[in-house]
Scaffold this motif. Sequence first.
Motif, PDB file in Angstrom:
ATOM      1  N   ASP A   1      -5.552   6.129   1.200  1.00 28.96           N
ATOM      2  CA  ASP A   1      -6.592   5.663   0.278  1.00 28.96           C
ATOM      3  C   ASP A   1      -7.325   4.497   0.946  1.00 28.96           C
ATOM      4  OD1 ASP A   1      -8.165   4.889  -1.832  1.00 28.96           O
ATOM      5  OD2 ASP A   1      -6.516   4.096  -3.041  1.00 28.96           O
TER       6      ASP A   1
ATOM      7  N   ASP B   1      -9.709   2.511  -0.070  1.00 30.64           N
ATOM      8  CA  ASP B   1      -9.873   1.310  -0.894  1.00 30.64           C
ATOM      9  C   ASP B   1      -8.588   0.493  -0.930  1.00 30.64           C
ATOM     10  OD1 ASP B   1     -12.503   1.912  -1.445  1.00 30.64           O
ATOM     11  OD2 ASP B   1     -12.001   3.028  -3.271  1.00 30.64           O
ATOM     12  N   ALA B   2      -7.447   1.175  -1.041  1.00 37.09           N
ATOM     13  CA  ALA B   2      -6.161   0.470  -1.051  1.00 37.09           C
ATOM     14  C   ALA B   2      -5.907  -0.203   0.295  1.00 37.09           C
ATOM     15  CB  ALA B   2      -5.025   1.430  -1.388  1.00 37.09           C
TER      16      ALA B   2
ATOM     17  N   ASP C   1      -8.231  -1.223   2.390  1.00 36.70           N
ATOM     18  CA  ASP C   1      -9.171  -2.339   2.459  1.00 36.70           C
ATOM     19  C   ASP C   1      -8.637  -3.541   1.688  1.00 36.70           C
ATOM     20  OD1 ASP C   1     -11.627  -3.628   3.117  1.00 36.70           O
ATOM     21  OD2 ASP C   1     -12.393  -3.120   1.131  1.00 36.70           O
ATOM     22  N   ARG C   2      -8.117  -3.305   0.485  1.00 36.02           N
ATOM     23  CA  ARG C   2      -7.565  -4.402  -0.310  1.00 36.02           C
ATOM     24  C   ARG C   2      -6.346  -5.024   0.375  1.00 36.02           C
ATOM     25  NH1 ARG C   2      -8.772  -0.795  -4.394  1.00 36.02           N
ATOM     26  NH2 ARG C   2      -6.633  -0.050  -4.465  1.00 36.02           N
ATOM     27  N   ALA C   3      -5.464  -4.188   0.938  1.00 36.85           N
ATOM     28  CA  ALA C   3      -4.253  -4.696   1.582  1.00 36.85           C
ATOM     29  C   ALA C   3      -4.592  -5.527   2.819  1.00 36.85           C
ATOM     30  CB  ALA C   3      -3.328  -3.543   1.956  1.00 36.85           C
TER      31      ALA C   3
ATOM     32  N   MET D   1       0.849  -1.170   0.000  1.00 37.42           N
ATOM     33  CA  MET D   1       0.000   0.000   0.000  1.00 37.42           C
ATOM     34  C   MET D   1       0.898   1.237   0.000  1.00 37.42           C
ATOM     35  SD  MET D   1      -2.957   0.966   2.640  1.00 37.42           S
ATOM     36  CE  MET D   1      -2.603   2.565   3.255  1.00 37.42           C
TER      37      MET D   1
ATOM     38  N   GLY E   1      -7.510  -6.977   3.503  1.00 41.11           N
ATOM     39  CA  GLY E   1      -8.233  -8.167   3.051  1.00 41.11           C
ATOM     40  C   GLY E   1      -7.305  -9.232   2.497  1.00 41.11           C
ATOM     41  N   ALA E   2      -6.315  -8.820   1.698  1.00 47.06           N
ATOM     42  CA  ALA E   2      -5.352  -9.775   1.139  1.00 47.06           C
ATOM     43  C   ALA E   2      -4.505 -10.396   2.243  1.00 47.06           C
ATOM     44  CB  ALA E   2      -4.458  -9.084   0.117  1.00 47.06           C
ATOM     45  N   TYR E   3      -4.096  -9.588   3.215  1.00 44.47           N
ATOM     46  CA  TYR E   3      -3.304 -10.112   4.332  1.00 44.47           C
ATOM     47  C   TYR E   3      -4.107 -11.136   5.136  1.00 44.47           C
ATOM     48  CZ  TYR E   3      -1.034 -10.357   8.857  1.00 44.47           C
ATOM     49  OH  TYR E   3      -0.460 -10.812  10.011  1.00 44.47           O
TER      50      TYR E   3
ATOM     51  N   ALA F   1     -15.398 -16.196  -5.455  1.00 44.18           N
ATOM     52  CA  ALA F   1     -14.654 -15.660  -4.322  1.00 44.18           C
ATOM     53  C   ALA F   1     -15.147 -16.287  -3.029  1.00 44.18           C
ATOM     54  CB  ALA F   1     -14.841 -14.146  -4.251  1.00 44.18           C
TER      55      ALA F   1
END
Length: 145
Positions: free
Chosen positions: A76, A78-79, A81-83, A1, A85-87, A106
């Motif tokens: 950010d 959204d970034a 949230d993605r980071a 991120m 979630g991926a972790y 998914a």
Amino acid sequence: MPDPRAWRGRWYSLTAILLVGACAVVSGARSIDELAEWGRRAADTLLKTIGIRRHLLGWRRTPSAATIGRVLGAVDGDALDRAVGAYLADRHRAATGTRAASPGRAAVIAVDGKALKGSSRLDAHSPSWASPSAQMPTELDQALP
């Protein structure tokens, strides 16, 4: 991120600031001032684990409310949230030994929340619970439209 701050003048890593915020929120903090207060009251060993580095004079100082507010305002969402979630998905796969979901399907996480009777009053603390449940798609799910 990506870190939204300029390179010069950084004392705290983005990870350290976000972890102070996350730990404080889990502990019940609800405002930026409470996030900073949690950091000031945290034990030195916890701050070291989070990544708050030691000053040359030997003390650790956590980010101020102004610093936390500026960083959270610039990040950010959204970034982040993605980071996160991926972790968490990676940690879940490592812990359970499951493979990633198939490309078209998914994993599903359902969250059910409950609030106690009388919790709709604005002047009272409203206890509530959230119950997350994760499910990986199965062969039967893939056969459904």
